[in-house]
Scaffold this motif. Sequence first.
Motif, PDB file in Angstrom:
ATOM      1  N   ILE A 190       0.838  -1.202   0.000  1.00 30.99           N
ATOM      2  CA  ILE A 190       0.000   0.000   0.000  1.00 30.99           C
ATOM      3  C   ILE A 190       0.870   1.247   0.000  1.00 30.99           C
ATOM      4  CG2 ILE A 190      -1.690   1.348   1.339  1.00 30.99           C
ATOM      5  CD1 ILE A 190      -2.668  -1.334   2.518  1.00 30.99           C
ATOM      6  N   LYS A 191       0.463   2.219  -0.778  1.00 30.39           N
ATOM      7  CA  LYS A 191       1.037   3.562  -0.755  1.00 30.39           C
ATOM      8  C   LYS A 191      -0.028   4.506  -0.195  1.00 30.39           C
ATOM      9  CE  LYS A 191       2.068   7.412  -3.888  1.00 30.39           C
ATOM     10  NZ  LYS A 191       1.835   7.896  -5.284  1.00 30.39           N
ATOM     11  N   THR A 192       0.302   5.234   0.877  1.00 34.15           N
ATOM     12  CA  THR A 192      -0.695   6.130   1.456  1.00 34.15           C
ATOM     13  C   THR A 192      -0.029   7.232   2.266  1.00 34.15           C
ATOM     14  OG1 THR A 192      -2.851   6.187   2.539  1.00 34.15           O
ATOM     15  CG2 THR A 192      -1.109   4.923   3.645  1.00 34.15           C
ATOM     16  N   PHE A 193      -0.840   8.102   2.828  1.00 34.50           N
ATOM     17  CA  PHE A 193      -0.361   9.237   3.596  1.00 34.50           C
ATOM     18  C   PHE A 193       0.072   8.840   4.996  1.00 34.50           C
ATOM     19  CE2 PHE A 193      -3.062  11.107   0.397  1.00 34.50           C
ATOM     20  CZ  PHE A 193      -2.444  12.305   0.081  1.00 34.50           C
ATOM     21  N   TYR A 194       1.121   9.483   5.491  1.00 32.52           N
ATOM     22  CA  TYR A 194       1.464   9.415   6.906  1.00 32.52           C
ATOM     23  C   TYR A 194       0.458  10.280   7.646  1.00 32.52           C
ATOM     24  CZ  TYR A 194       3.969  10.235  11.267  1.00 32.52           C
ATOM     25  OH  TYR A 194       4.305  10.327  12.589  1.00 32.52           O
ATOM     26  N   THR A 195      -0.201   9.716   8.659  1.00 32.51           N
ATOM     27  CA  THR A 195      -1.296  10.428   9.316  1.00 32.51           C
ATOM     28  C   THR A 195      -0.934  11.020  10.664  1.00 32.51           C
ATOM     29  OG1 THR A 195      -2.116   8.365  10.296  1.00 32.51           O
ATOM     30  CG2 THR A 195      -3.025   9.006   8.150  1.00 32.51           C
ATOM     31  N   GLY A 196       0.315  10.898  11.078  1.00 29.25           N
ATOM     32  CA  GLY A 196       0.709  11.503  12.344  1.00 29.25           C
ATOM     33  C   GLY A 196       0.990  10.486  13.435  1.00 29.25           C
ATOM     34  N   GLU A 197       0.815  10.896  14.672  1.00 29.59           N
ATOM     35  CA  GLU A 197       1.230  10.104  15.816  1.00 29.59           C
ATOM     36  C   GLU A 197       0.542   8.741  15.903  1.00 29.59           C
ATOM     37  OE1 GLU A 197       0.664  12.454  19.285  1.00 29.59           O
ATOM     38  OE2 GLU A 197       2.231  13.914  18.775  1.00 29.59           O
ATOM     39  N   ARG A 198      -0.616   8.586  15.290  1.00 22.05           N
ATOM     40  CA  ARG A 198      -1.347   7.320  15.368  1.00 22.05           C
ATOM     41  C   ARG A 198      -1.134   6.443  14.123  1.00 22.05           C
ATOM     42  NH1 ARG A 198      -7.286   9.075  16.122  1.00 22.05           N
ATOM     43  NH2 ARG A 198      -7.616   6.818  16.204  1.00 22.05           N
ATOM     44  N   PHE A 199      -0.103   6.746  13.353  1.00 23.40           N
ATOM     45  CA  PHE A 199       0.109   6.000  12.104  1.00 23.40           C
ATOM     46  C   PHE A 199       0.353   4.517  12.349  1.00 23.40           C
ATOM     47  CE2 PHE A 199       2.676   4.835   8.275  1.00 23.40           C
ATOM     48  CZ  PHE A 199       1.691   5.074   7.329  1.00 23.40           C
ATOM     49  N   GLU A 200       0.854   4.184  13.532  1.00 25.34           N
ATOM     50  CA  GLU A 200       1.074   2.773  13.844  1.00 25.34           C
ATOM     51  C   GLU A 200      -0.232   1.980  13.776  1.00 25.34           C
ATOM     52  OE1 GLU A 200       3.353   0.012  17.205  1.00 25.34           O
ATOM     53  OE2 GLU A 200       3.254   2.200  17.428  1.00 25.34           O
ATOM     54  N   GLU A 201      -1.369   2.622  14.011  1.00 22.85           N
ATOM     55  CA  GLU A 201      -2.659   1.953  13.876  1.00 22.85           C
ATOM     56  C   GLU A 201      -2.901   1.556  12.424  1.00 22.85           C
ATOM     57  OE1 GLU A 201      -5.653   4.554  15.361  1.00 22.85           O
ATOM     58  OE2 GLU A 201      -4.815   4.643  17.386  1.00 22.85           O
ATOM     59  N   VAL A 202      -2.417   2.369  11.499  1.00 19.87           N
ATOM     60  CA  VAL A 202      -2.564   2.079  10.071  1.00 19.87           C
ATOM     61  C   VAL A 202      -1.729   0.864   9.690  1.00 19.87           C
ATOM     62  CG1 VAL A 202      -2.240   2.967   7.728  1.00 19.87           C
ATOM     63  CG2 VAL A 202      -3.047   4.500   9.543  1.00 19.87           C
ATOM     64  N   THR A 203      -0.456   0.864  10.091  1.00 20.25           N
ATOM     65  CA  THR A 203       0.427  -0.246   9.719  1.00 20.25           C
ATOM     66  C   THR A 203       0.033  -1.535  10.423  1.00 20.25           C
ATOM     67  OG1 THR A 203       2.053   0.345  11.425  1.00 20.25           O
ATOM     68  CG2 THR A 203       2.340   1.319   9.238  1.00 20.25           C
ATOM     69  N   ALA A 204      -0.503  -1.428  11.639  1.00 20.99           N
ATOM     70  CA  ALA A 204      -0.906  -2.627  12.381  1.00 20.99           C
ATOM     71  C   ALA A 204      -2.165  -3.249  11.789  1.00 20.99           C
ATOM     72  CB  ALA A 204      -1.143  -2.289  13.854  1.00 20.99           C
ATOM     73  N   GLY A 205      -2.986  -2.437  11.149  1.00 17.85           N
ATOM     74  CA  GLY A 205      -4.274  -2.915  10.663  1.00 17.85           C
ATOM     75  C   GLY A 205      -4.269  -3.513   9.278  1.00 17.85           C
ATOM     76  N   ALA A 206      -3.128  -3.496   8.601  1.00 17.81           N
ATOM     77  CA  ALA A 206      -3.040  -4.051   7.246  1.00 17.81           C
ATOM     78  C   ALA A 206      -1.822  -4.968   7.170  1.00 17.81           C
ATOM     79  CB  ALA A 206      -2.930  -2.936   6.207  1.00 17.81           C
ATOM     80  N   PRO A 207      -2.009  -6.265   6.929  1.00 19.38           N
ATOM     81  CA  PRO A 207      -0.900  -7.230   6.960  1.00 19.38           C
ATOM     82  C   PRO A 207      -0.075  -7.276   5.668  1.00 19.38           C
ATOM     83  CG  PRO A 207      -2.938  -8.373   6.518  1.00 19.38           C
ATOM     84  CD  PRO A 207      -3.309  -6.930   6.721  1.00 19.38           C
ATOM     85  N   VAL A 208       0.181  -6.118   5.084  1.00 15.80           N
ATOM     86  CA  VAL A 208       1.022  -6.018   3.878  1.00 15.80           C
ATOM     87  C   VAL A 208       1.953  -4.827   4.076  1.00 15.80           C
ATOM     88  CG1 VAL A 208      -0.719  -7.046   2.347  1.00 15.80           C
ATOM     89  CG2 VAL A 208      -0.654  -4.553   2.650  1.00 15.80           C
ATOM     90  N   PRO A 209       3.033  -4.717   3.308  1.00 18.21           N
ATOM     91  CA  PRO A 209       3.934  -3.566   3.450  1.00 18.21           C
ATOM     92  C   PRO A 209       3.208  -2.270   3.132  1.00 18.21           C
ATOM     93  CG  PRO A 209       4.932  -5.270   2.075  1.00 18.21           C
ATOM     94  CD  PRO A 209       3.504  -5.652   2.269  1.00 18.21           C
TER      95      PRO A 209
END
Length: 278
Positions: A190-209
């Motif tokens: 996935i290519k997407t925006f960095y959303t700030g301090e909670r971005f780890e929620e984004v990476t944790a929620g999708a099991p792909v790079p």
Amino acid sequence: MFAIKEAPVTGKEIRLSKLFPEGKNAVVVAMDHGQTFGPMDGLVNYQQAAERLQEADGVLLAVQMIAHTGCLFHGKGSPALIARLNWNTIHCEPWHYKQAFTVKSLSAAAAMAAGAEAVLASLVLQTGDERHDAENVRVFTGLAEETRQLGLPLIGEVFPAGDLRDHPEEFHDYIKKTCRIITELGADAIKTFYTGERFEEVTAGAPVPIFALGAEKMDRQVDALRLADRAVKAGARGVVFGRNVLQASDPGAFLRGLKDVVQGRAVPEEAAALYSLE
């Protein structure tokens, strides 16, 4: 966190692994802006711009522009060629389009025949019209099926419609949810925006790079390096930067500094000092 397997066993895994040198995080440079921007600063002389990107791990571009990249993709150690497969009005920033209508612009087979080792397609949801959202999904999943049959990795690009970026909480929620949705619709990365301090929620929620994009050109190069640093510390497997590389005073120097940060060899301030970045 996603980890490249030591022994890739499918066509998609083999091709995707080439983006990650020795399992390290990847730096991809986007130079496909001409499809929706026209001749942009840093890309007016396309071949000159391409010749500065030899050290990138991957380069995103329109297949039609491969002929104007010189020897960028030739030989061992050259960047992986990533081709864009669909065209989305939301990227026409000079014309201020907002509705995100999407059409297929290239088949996965045509991209592979042209030399692509991976492809990219965008998906925009929450457009304000359910039928419109469903049509965008239809276009994306059709391309996902083509890539599945060919063993070609598909990078899904998660973008918002309208003015959602002006509302940080809603924007983060959209990115987090849509990254999981696009994974389940067939994205291998996935290519997407960095959303700030909670971005780890984004990476944790999708099991792909997940790759964080650089978006607009920043006034200070060290700030672009800091964005990349925060993204990888939050679980991103790399970045996709365009204007921040292409419009740098010395694109090659900035690219080397960016790779040092993304691959953990230096903190942003060290890299900026080492390569005399602004």
